[in-house]
Scaffold this motif. Sequence first.
Motif, PDB file in Angstrom:
ATOM      1  N   GLN B  21      -5.833  10.373  -5.320  1.00 45.65           N
ATOM      2  CA  GLN B  21      -5.348  11.625  -4.744  1.00 45.65           C
ATOM      3  C   GLN B  21      -5.932  11.788  -3.337  1.00 45.65           C
ATOM      4  N   ILE B  22      -5.258  12.565  -2.521  1.00 41.94           N
ATOM      5  CA  ILE B  22      -5.838  12.966  -1.236  1.00 41.94           C
ATOM      6  C   ILE B  22      -7.054  13.851  -1.519  1.00 41.94           C
ATOM      7  N   VAL B  29      -2.869   8.070   0.831  1.00 45.14           N
ATOM      8  CA  VAL B  29      -2.720   7.301  -0.407  1.00 45.14           C
ATOM      9  C   VAL B  29      -1.580   6.318  -0.176  1.00 45.14           C
ATOM     10  N   ILE B  30      -1.864   5.055  -0.466  1.00 39.49           N
ATOM     11  CA  ILE B  30      -0.827   4.038  -0.266  1.00 39.49           C
ATOM     12  C   ILE B  30      -0.485   3.359  -1.578  1.00 39.49           C
ATOM     13  N   GLY B  62       0.656  -2.169   2.218  1.00 35.80           N
ATOM     14  CA  GLY B  62       1.329  -1.220   1.335  1.00 35.80           C
ATOM     15  C   GLY B  62       2.154  -0.228   2.109  1.00 35.80           C
ATOM     16  N   VAL B  63       2.651   0.751   1.348  1.00 40.81           N
ATOM     17  CA  VAL B  63       3.517   1.785   1.912  1.00 40.81           C
ATOM     18  C   VAL B  63       2.831   3.135   1.719  1.00 40.81           C
ATOM     19  N   VAL B  64       2.815   3.915   2.787  1.00 36.10           N
ATOM     20  CA  VAL B  64       2.148   5.217   2.727  1.00 36.10           C
ATOM     21  C   VAL B  64       2.933   6.143   1.793  1.00 36.10           C
ATOM     22  N   ILE B 121      -7.091   5.660   0.969  1.00 34.62           N
ATOM     23  CA  ILE B 121      -7.741   5.092   2.155  1.00 34.62           C
ATOM     24  C   ILE B 121      -8.287   6.237   3.013  1.00 34.62           C
ATOM     25  N   PRO B 122      -9.613   6.432   3.012  1.00 37.19           N
ATOM     26  CA  PRO B 122     -10.210   7.443   3.898  1.00 37.19           C
ATOM     27  C   PRO B 122     -10.023   7.027   5.367  1.00 37.19           C
TER      28      PRO B 122
END
Lengths: 340, 340
Positions: B21-22, B29-30, B62-64, B121-122
Amino acid sequence: MRGVIMHAPGDVRIEERDHPQIIDPTDAVIRIVAACVCGSDLWPYRGADTPDAKLMGHEYVGVVEEIGEEVSTLSVGDFVVGSFVISDNTCPICTAGYQSRCVNGIFVDGAIGTQAEYARIPHADGTLVATPGQPDDDLIPSLLAASDVLGTGWFAADAAEVGPGSSVAVIGDGAVGLMGVLAARQMGAETIIAMSRHEDRQRLAREFGATHIVADRGDAGVAAIKELTDGFGVDSAIEAVGTQESMMQAIRATRPGGHIGYVGVSHDVALPGDELFFGLVHLHGGPAPVRRYLPELIDLIWTRTIDPGRVFDMRLPLDEAAEAYAAMDERRAIKVLLTP
Amino acid sequence: MRGVIMHAPGDVRIEERDHPQIIDPTDAVIRIVAACVCGSDLWPYRGADTPDAKLMGHEYVGVVEEIGEEVSTLSVGDFVVGSFVISDNTCPICTAGYQSRCVNGIFVDGAIGTQAEYARIPHADGTLVATPGQPDDDLIPSLLAASDVLGTGWFAADAAEVGPGSSVAVIGDGAVGLMGVLAARQMGAETIIAMSRHEDRQRLAREFGATHIVADRGDAGVAAIKELTDGFGVDSAIEAVGTQESMMQAIRATRPGGHIGYVGVSHDVALPGDELFFGLVHLHGGPAPVRRYLPELIDLIWTRTIDPGRVFDMRLPLDEAAEAYAAMDERRAIKVLLTP
């Protein structure tokens, strides 16, 4: 002629040696005008190396007495400064700027020994640089410094990529470290942190351009350096001791991506790979290719832009070499100039 | 979602993990499109490190799927490549080009684990780079390579100052070493000596640009390299193993004044100070600041100038990660691509 021989740790004597002669056509014989004792001479003096009738001395300025028939850049009577490693200055390693690893390289220390009245210098064209004329007496200590300690401190600062605005830590307050301070200042460093516990050396470091003095060592020394550099460590560290402690101090005090120039002759050092790896620093060092810098350094001295000769705080006749070694060993002197 | 966890050496499992999660407004998140197993994953797999329910994987494209409210350079749906170290790309260490030591740095390996279906991904703006559009399928392995092995090999060649006309030795024939060959070729090296004993890797090294293969190691390997370089050693060495033997091989094979870029994760290495000192080489290395190179590498891949994806010689679904590890451990594969 007379020259210094170390027979065993602590046993330094002046003895009669053969007067040097031209052997190869690329040789020069010089009359030594000034020589000195190097911090690295203290390693065998203190027993870290085992001298065996070793011809001592590798720093020198002098006057050309005789040249071999292939010597083309020097004339009899020239005042010359030489590097502590003989180099042909033409091999691929020399032309890449690493004359201290010349394929025909010879360490003056041990093989020639310039704590003496005269010396034969092989590959004279590649090793010696003539000054623009006969120097005033007060320039001689500075020219002598160029032969090793200044050239070595300069290389360390160059290897550490010191430039305008740099922050620099100098580890080691011997003559080479002090010359590192001078070099860093000359190269435009903004913050120059000298690590020193000795008041006389601290004072000289400030005169040469240090902006900060740190007396702490080890972890406390690293912490003090980080505090002076926003927590990141310095851009450049100059290592001028050669021990495990001083190398680790340099590595830990340097920011990721920073540069370490190390010139202290390495003794019992083993660098831990993981600290180097995660430190992400640059390391470069070794015996300084002084010959690369001699023309520039002679010019800076000749024009009185720099005054490295102040590093000599004692002057003795060659005959008193044993006292010169003792004074440096006991830290009564930073560096002793010897006159034959 | 599913992700790979290593519970003990050799014990790799796919398990159900929480969907990321954000958390922070700078997160993304990807959805992972491709991940892979790294040579460095084999250190814990073989017991050199001690994994304890470790989240595995640090290479990813990946894809966002979702972005925090402060993310400004990425949009949902973007195809992205990320570095194996989270970086804000704004701190003084990042801006100096050392994003792998960002003051807010986090190693993806262990903390995030991208051998998984999704990842948070931070510092998304500072870590991820979007490709110019959705990539053709055949570009995905190359973009994935940029995430670590290509970026790391590229950094090693850059750290070793490879340039037009250089002679280069590459120590290590794993994926990173092979990418070092590719990088050296791209940077204009003239002589590229790949050290390899395995026929499949030798072939790939030649395809990537190696001009010579040396199968010898240790002293014989160094002698072979010197023979190929007029006795002087190479200008640049790329070290991509991380052992004492490989580091000494690099140091001894490099000419005085030459440069070594080392990127093999260091294990039980202690570098002898005297050899370093008298070697007069430059050393630089560590965890590659891949983020520095990502825009350039993506461009080279997008324009099909380089094809690093050929380094993947096996492709498996994420569920078969255990087999991917085993294949790399047993050298049945050079590098395995995993698709969730």
